[in-house]
Scaffold this motif. Structure first.
Motif, PDB file in Angstrom:
ATOM      1  N   LYS A   1       0.773  -1.350  -0.336  1.00  0.00           N
ATOM      2  CA  LYS A   1       0.168  -0.132   0.235  1.00  0.00           C
ATOM      3  C   LYS A   1       0.861   1.321   0.309  1.00  0.00           C
ATOM      4  O   LYS A   1       1.720   1.406   0.576  1.00  0.00           O
ATOM      5  CB  LYS A   1      -1.115   0.254   1.352  1.00  0.00           C
ATOM      6  CG  LYS A   1      -1.706  -1.384   1.071  1.00  0.00           C
ATOM      7  CD  LYS A   1      -3.276  -1.104   2.732  1.00  0.00           C
ATOM      8  CE  LYS A   1      -4.018  -2.395   2.358  1.00  0.00           C
ATOM      9  NZ  LYS A   1      -4.828  -1.638   1.043  1.00  0.00           N
ATOM     10  N   LYS A   2       0.447   2.578  -1.110  1.00  0.00           N
ATOM     11  CA  LYS A   2       0.923   3.480  -1.009  1.00  0.00           C
ATOM     12  C   LYS A   2      -0.181   4.780  -0.087  1.00  0.00           C
ATOM     13  O   LYS A   2      -1.374   5.137  -0.706  1.00  0.00           O
ATOM     14  CB  LYS A   2       1.202   4.354  -2.517  1.00  0.00           C
ATOM     15  CG  LYS A   2       1.757   2.909  -3.160  1.00  0.00           C
ATOM     16  CD  LYS A   2       3.546   2.569  -2.586  1.00  0.00           C
ATOM     17  CE  LYS A   2       4.461   1.647  -2.902  1.00  0.00           C
ATOM     18  NZ  LYS A   2       5.624   1.411  -2.325  1.00  0.00           N
ATOM     19  N   PRO A   3       0.804   5.295  -0.024  1.00  0.00           N
ATOM     20  CA  PRO A   3      -0.157   6.625   1.038  1.00  0.00           C
ATOM     21  C   PRO A   3      -0.804   7.511   0.047  1.00  0.00           C
ATOM     22  O   PRO A   3      -0.186   7.647  -1.207  1.00  0.00           O
ATOM     23  CB  PRO A   3       0.894   7.691   2.230  1.00  0.00           C
ATOM     24  CG  PRO A   3       2.371   7.558   1.075  1.00  0.00           C
ATOM     25  CD  PRO A   3       2.208   6.160   0.930  1.00  0.00           C
ATOM     26  N   SER A   4      -1.980   7.442   0.154  1.00  0.00           N
ATOM     27  CA  SER A   4      -3.380   8.565  -1.207  1.00  0.00           C
ATOM     28  C   SER A   4      -2.884  10.041  -0.048  1.00  0.00           C
ATOM     29  O   SER A   4      -4.130  10.278   0.478  1.00  0.00           O
ATOM     30  CB  SER A   4      -4.398   7.732  -0.632  1.00  0.00           C
ATOM     31  OG  SER A   4      -5.292   9.117  -1.903  1.00  0.00           O
ATOM     32  N   THR A   5      -1.893  11.119  -0.747  1.00  0.00           N
ATOM     33  CA  THR A   5      -2.340  12.538  -0.473  1.00  0.00           C
ATOM     34  C   THR A   5      -3.739  12.765  -0.650  1.00  0.00           C
ATOM     35  O   THR A   5      -3.548  14.257  -0.432  1.00  0.00           O
ATOM     36  CB  THR A   5      -0.687  12.741  -0.869  1.00  0.00           C
ATOM     37  OG1 THR A   5      -0.749  12.894  -1.809  1.00  0.00           O
ATOM     38  CG2 THR A   5       0.117  12.541  -0.062  1.00  0.00           C
ATOM     39  N   LYS A   6      -3.882  12.718  -1.558  1.00  0.00           N
ATOM     40  CA  LYS A   6      -5.194  13.433  -2.074  1.00  0.00           C
ATOM     41  C   LYS A   6      -6.191  13.579  -1.113  1.00  0.00           C
ATOM     42  O   LYS A   6      -6.816  14.507  -0.366  1.00  0.00           O
ATOM     43  CB  LYS A   6      -5.820  13.197  -3.152  1.00  0.00           C
ATOM     44  CG  LYS A   6      -4.776  13.004  -4.759  1.00  0.00           C
ATOM     45  CD  LYS A   6      -4.481  12.463  -6.072  1.00  0.00           C
ATOM     46  CE  LYS A   6      -4.020  12.805  -6.814  1.00  0.00           C
ATOM     47  NZ  LYS A   6      -4.709  12.248  -8.336  1.00  0.00           N
ATOM     48  N   ASP A   7      -6.139  12.453  -0.138  1.00  0.00           N
ATOM     49  CA  ASP A   7      -7.736  12.178   0.187  1.00  0.00           C
ATOM     50  C   ASP A   7      -7.056  11.374   2.100  1.00  0.00           C
ATOM     51  O   ASP A   7      -6.542  10.336   2.011  1.00  0.00           O
ATOM     52  CB  ASP A   7      -8.441  10.889  -0.428  1.00  0.00           C
ATOM     53  CG  ASP A   7      -9.037  10.545   0.838  1.00  0.00           C
ATOM     54  OD1 ASP A   7      -9.396  11.147   1.900  1.00  0.00           O
ATOM     55  OD2 ASP A   7     -10.445   9.768   1.109  1.00  0.00           O
ATOM     56  N   PRO A   8      -6.107  12.501   2.540  1.00  0.00           N
ATOM     57  CA  PRO A   8      -5.048  11.762   3.590  1.00  0.00           C
ATOM     58  C   PRO A   8      -5.795  10.931   4.623  1.00  0.00           C
ATOM     59  O   PRO A   8      -5.202  10.459   5.795  1.00  0.00           O
ATOM     60  CB  PRO A   8      -4.369  13.414   4.527  1.00  0.00           C
ATOM     61  CG  PRO A   8      -4.941  14.423   3.840  1.00  0.00           C
ATOM     62  CD  PRO A   8      -6.248  13.847   2.495  1.00  0.00           C
ATOM     63  N   ASN A   9      -6.892  11.432   4.672  1.00  0.00           N
ATOM     64  CA  ASN A   9      -7.794  10.704   6.060  1.00  0.00           C
ATOM     65  C   ASN A   9      -7.930   9.616   5.973  1.00  0.00           C
ATOM     66  O   ASN A   9      -9.311   8.856   6.498  1.00  0.00           O
ATOM     67  CB  ASN A   9      -8.764  12.164   6.612  1.00  0.00           C
ATOM     68  CG  ASN A   9      -7.443  13.413   7.192  1.00  0.00           C
ATOM     69  OD1 ASN A   9      -6.979  12.634   7.871  1.00  0.00           O
ATOM     70  ND2 ASN A   9      -8.390  14.398   7.255  1.00  0.00           N
ATOM     71  N   ARG A  10      -8.412   9.099   4.173  1.00  0.00           N
ATOM     72  CA  ARG A  10      -9.178   8.425   4.397  1.00  0.00           C
ATOM     73  C   ARG A  10      -8.577   6.930   4.489  1.00  0.00           C
ATOM     74  O   ARG A  10      -7.404   6.597   5.032  1.00  0.00           O
ATOM     75  CB  ARG A  10      -8.637   7.519   2.496  1.00  0.00           C
ATOM     76  CG  ARG A  10      -9.253   6.578   1.950  1.00  0.00           C
ATOM     77  CD  ARG A  10      -9.153   6.067   0.687  1.00  0.00           C
ATOM     78  NE  ARG A  10      -7.721   6.274   0.155  1.00  0.00           N
ATOM     79  CZ  ARG A  10      -7.226   5.394  -0.026  1.00  0.00           C
ATOM     80  NH1 ARG A  10      -8.348   4.239   0.173  1.00  0.00           N
ATOM     81  NH2 ARG A  10      -5.517   4.590   0.263  1.00  0.00           N
ATOM     82  N   LYS A  11      -9.503   6.073   5.172  1.00  0.00           N
ATOM     83  CA  LYS A  11      -9.338   4.800   6.246  1.00  0.00           C
ATOM     84  C   LYS A  11      -9.294   3.601   4.924  1.00  0.00           C
ATOM     85  O   LYS A  11      -9.478   3.595   4.188  1.00  0.00           O
ATOM     86  CB  LYS A  11     -10.732   4.746   6.717  1.00  0.00           C
ATOM     87  CG  LYS A  11     -10.668   5.309   7.742  1.00  0.00           C
ATOM     88  CD  LYS A  11     -11.604   5.071   9.225  1.00  0.00           C
ATOM     89  CE  LYS A  11     -11.203   5.662  10.603  1.00  0.00           C
ATOM     90  NZ  LYS A  11     -12.434   5.129  11.844  1.00  0.00           N
ATOM     91  N   ILE A  12      -8.066   2.911   5.203  1.00  0.00           N
ATOM     92  CA  ILE A  12      -7.877   1.268   4.486  1.00  0.00           C
ATOM     93  C   ILE A  12      -8.286   0.174   5.532  1.00  0.00           C
ATOM     94  O   ILE A  12      -8.587   0.460   6.364  1.00  0.00           O
ATOM     95  CB  ILE A  12      -6.657   1.656   4.508  1.00  0.00           C
ATOM     96  CG1 ILE A  12      -5.497   1.566   4.647  1.00  0.00           C
ATOM     97  CG2 ILE A  12      -6.403   3.008   3.290  1.00  0.00           C
ATOM     98  CD1 ILE A  12      -4.189   1.756   5.029  1.00  0.00           C
ATOM     99  N   LYS A  13      -8.578  -0.470   4.843  1.00  0.00           N
ATOM    100  CA  LYS A  13      -8.600  -2.197   4.520  1.00  0.00           C
ATOM    101  C   LYS A  13      -7.550  -3.298   4.884  1.00  0.00           C
ATOM    102  O   LYS A  13      -7.073  -2.989   4.163  1.00  0.00           O
ATOM    103  CB  LYS A  13      -9.890  -2.130   4.285  1.00  0.00           C
ATOM    104  CG  LYS A  13     -11.515  -2.446   4.575  1.00  0.00           C
ATOM    105  CD  LYS A  13     -12.498  -3.294   4.043  1.00  0.00           C
ATOM    106  CE  LYS A  13     -13.700  -3.002   4.661  1.00  0.00           C
ATOM    107  NZ  LYS A  13     -14.567  -3.634   3.653  1.00  0.00           N
ATOM    108  N   ILE A  14      -6.906  -3.507   5.976  1.00  0.00           N
ATOM    109  CA  ILE A  14      -6.142  -4.157   6.333  1.00  0.00           C
ATOM    110  C   ILE A  14      -6.200  -5.836   6.715  1.00  0.00           C
ATOM    111  O   ILE A  14      -7.320  -5.736   7.677  1.00  0.00           O
ATOM    112  CB  ILE A  14      -5.014  -4.333   6.652  1.00  0.00           C
ATOM    113  CG1 ILE A  14      -5.030  -3.398   8.688  1.00  0.00           C
ATOM    114  CG2 ILE A  14      -4.571  -3.002   6.104  1.00  0.00           C
ATOM    115  CD1 ILE A  14      -3.675  -3.429   9.279  1.00  0.00           C
TER     116      ILE A  14
END
Length: 201
Positions: A56-69
């Protein structure tokens, strides 16, 4: 006031402790001829990350997005918290520069600051304390009281109890200066930080 066992014990405690038993008491040290049941991999850790998670790479366009792991247990957490947990300094800096909110909590009650403190834990078997630069960076950001005094869902870990596990007085003092409540209760036994500290002596 009476204290019922079901206020302190949950159905996941025993399987979790059973799964970690071989790490603390290796089978090599068992009595000769003794057979111990093998545990399912799901019990050996809270999260089983996949290759997809690691890529996974950081999404700086949506920095507060939650991701599933996680493969067996899907866990949603803010990107910032995830990349602190992964000790990815470049990703953390990019997300903070993009305006990532340090006051976000994961579904389990983790914060990026809590993950930073846990990197310094000296009590976890087979784990060496990590880089304290994550804690230094995040602790300079304003944190809301709800985040400073939050506890995780299962282990009920708080920032102060996690700080005690670092054996770092400077970390504990910094969290108190930031506003962590010294009389808050956390842990499986819902202990105060002072009581938890005395238990460690």
């Amino acid at each position: 006031m009476s204290s019922r066992y079901d206020k302190h014990l949950e159905n996941w405690f025993i399987p979790q402790y059973r799964g970690h038993f071989p790490r603390i008491f290796p089978f090599d040290g068992a009595f000769p001829g003794t057979e111990y049941p093998q545990q399912e991999p799901d019990f050996l850790g809270s999260i089983l990350v996949t290759d997809e998670d690691l890529a996974k790479k950081p999404s700086t366009k949506d920095p507060n997005r939650k991701i599933k792991i996680g493969q067996l247990r899907q866990k949603r957490m803010p990107q910032l918290t995830y990349f602190v947990w992964r000790e990815n300094a470049d990703a953390v800096e990019k997300l903070l520069d993009a305006g990532a909110n340090v006051n976000q909590l994961s579904d389990a009650g983790d914060s990026a600051l809590l993950q930073a403190v846990q990197l310094l834990d000296v009590t976890t078997p087979n784990q060496k304390p990590g880089d304290d630069s994550f804690f230094t960076l995040l602790s300079e950001k304003p944190h809301e009281p709800e985040v400073l005094n939050a506890t995780t869902q299962k282990k009920r870990l708080s920032l102060l109890t996690a700080a005690i596990n670092t054996n770092r007085l400077d970390v504990l003092r910094k969290l108190l200066d930031m506003g962590c409540a010294p009389d808050s209760r956390a842990g499986i036994e819902l202990s105060t930080p002072l009581y938890y500290c005395i238990q460690k002596i």
